[in-house]
Design an enzyme around this catalytic site. Structure first.
Site, PDB file in Angstrom:
ATOM      1  N   LEU A 143       0.863  -1.172   0.000  1.00 35.10           N
ATOM      2  CA  LEU A 143       0.000   0.000   0.000  1.00 35.10           C
ATOM      3  C   LEU A 143       0.902   1.224   0.000  1.00 35.10           C
ATOM      4  O   LEU A 143       1.988   1.205   0.588  1.00 35.10           O
ATOM      5  CB  LEU A 143      -0.910   0.034   1.241  1.00 35.10           C
ATOM      6  N   ASP A 144       0.466   2.303  -0.638  1.00 31.67           N
ATOM      7  CA  ASP A 144       1.241   3.541  -0.611  1.00 31.67           C
ATOM      8  C   ASP A 144       1.327   4.064   0.819  1.00 31.67           C
ATOM      9  O   ASP A 144       0.479   3.742   1.668  1.00 31.67           O
ATOM     10  CB  ASP A 144       0.584   4.605  -1.495  1.00 31.67           C
ATOM     11  N   ARG A 145       2.319   4.901   1.075  1.00 33.85           N
ATOM     12  CA  ARG A 145       2.546   5.428   2.426  1.00 33.85           C
ATOM     13  C   ARG A 145       1.284   6.045   3.032  1.00 33.85           C
ATOM     14  O   ARG A 145       0.989   5.852   4.214  1.00 33.85           O
ATOM     15  CB  ARG A 145       3.661   6.474   2.387  1.00 33.85           C
TER      16      ARG A 145
ATOM     17  N   THR B 171      -1.917   5.612   1.960  1.00 31.76           N
ATOM     18  CA  THR B 171      -3.123   4.786   1.853  1.00 31.76           C
ATOM     19  C   THR B 171      -3.250   3.982   3.140  1.00 31.76           C
ATOM     20  O   THR B 171      -2.269   3.484   3.673  1.00 31.76           O
ATOM     21  CB  THR B 171      -3.041   3.839   0.648  1.00 31.76           C
TER      22      THR B 171
ATOM     23  N   ARG C 112      -5.408   5.758  -7.958  1.00 29.34           N
ATOM     24  CA  ARG C 112      -5.207   7.204  -7.945  1.00 29.34           C
ATOM     25  C   ARG C 112      -5.143   7.750  -9.375  1.00 29.34           C
ATOM     26  O   ARG C 112      -5.749   8.778  -9.693  1.00 29.34           O
ATOM     27  CB  ARG C 112      -3.936   7.535  -7.163  1.00 29.34           C
TER      28      ARG C 112
END
Length: 337
Positions: A152-154, A156, A259
């Protein structure tokens, strides 16, 4: 001679709570320095036995059983992964407490965390504290070094799947590759997508920009480097024409896919500085944080047990926004919203 022999061997009785556990799992809990391959070697040579008998690594142990463990098995060989794990620094008390507070689901094979906002999943340039590193320092807690299954992105939040040992990681990796995992994300987007339900199919390529690495829609001639990406979306609720709560279901798992796809259809995710969602927030008092949450994951269990089905509650900043806009997350306590 008997005394010297007894110094080289330890016999351990199986506790009541360990009844039914696989032998290899028991070793991961008690002796995390022993690799699976080395354990197999010890079993084949008869150095490890249960109740005096040779057994396989997948044998189920019973309460009161006696497991023979040679002393040599507990000494990591220099240069081995076990030795490297033993030499790795342990997680701090605060980091251990953090991980424990994030656990949504746990069994012998799998760990599911509720990832918070702002904490990186893996290390990178300038990133020293991250979930992968903390888990590496908790091998004593989990019996092995936990392994990330996806990312997961930082910024998210939500469901993050972790394998507790190498075999589970390999099986879960194959499950993700065959797209057998059903993932649902919740997001707040600018405006209201039309139609209210739809599919975004747009191949993506990596591109560096002034705000750091991001992805964009592939252009003609970029087919070789393009990554096929498909996302299904559905509007759950709306705040007039200013913003919408959407449910996103990615078919593929590309970097920044959700995104980028939402920006491509003209409805960037609120708080997303890389994809045109960070400015002109749809209402006052909305925090300028990414409003993207990995809400639910349904995936076959790597050990053939009942499917894993885990839901993560909204993070504080999104819960505040939902309340501000009059959205009710309780409408979807256990369905696929």
């Amino acid at each position: 001679m008997t005394d010297r022999a007894s110094e080289r061997v330890e016999t351990i009785e199986v506790a009541e709570r360990e009844a039914g556990m696989r032998l290899d799992r028991w070793f991961r809990v008690h002796f995390p320095e022993i690799t699976h391959g080395y354990l197999q070697k010890l079993l084949r040579s008869g150095q490890v036995r249960v109740n005096g008998k040779r057994v396989e690594a997948n044998a189920r142990i019973e309460a009161g059983g006696r497991i023979r463990v040679p002393k040599a098995a507990r000494t990591p060989r220099e240069g081995s992964p076990a030795a490297e794990r033993a030499a790795a620094p342990g997680a701090s008390k605060a980091d251990r407490a953090l991980i424990e507070s994030l656990i949504l689901y746990e069994d012998d094979d799998v760990l599911v965390l509720n990832k918070p906002f702002g904490l990186a999943v893996q290390g990178g340039t300038g990133t020293r504290r991250h979930i992968d590193g903390i888990l590496a320092g908790m091998a004593d807690r989990f019996g092995d070094r936990p392994r990330l299954v996806h990312r997961l992105d930082r910024d998210t939040t939500g469901v993050l799947l972790v394998a507790k040992h190498r075999d589970a990681a390999a099986k879960l990796g194959r499950i993700f590759q065959t797209r057998s995992a059903a993932k649902t994300y919740w997001a707040l987007v600018k405006g209201v997508p039309k139609p209210p339900q739809g599919k975004v199919e747009a191949a993506l390529v990596k591109a560096s920009g002034p705000e750091g690495d991001r992805v964009r829609k592939a252009r003609p001639g970029e087919q070789k480097e393009a990554m096929h990406a498909t996302t299904h979306y559905s509007v759950v609720d709306r705040a007039a024409h200013k913003a919408a709560w959407v449910s996103l279901k990615p078919v593929t798992g590309r970097q920044h896919q959700l995104r980028a796809h939402m920006e491509l259809i003209g409805h960037p995710i609120v708080g997303d500085n890389k994809y045109d969602g960070g400015m002109d927030l749809p209402a006052e008092n909305i925090e300028a944080k990414l409003h993207l949450h990995a809400r639910r994951l349904i995936i076959p269990h790597p050990a053939g047990k009942a499917k894993i089905d885990v839901t993560a509650p909204l993070p504080p900043h999104m819960l505040t926004t939902w309340d501000l806009l009059g959205f009710d997350p309780r409408r979807f306590d256990k369905d696929d919203g």
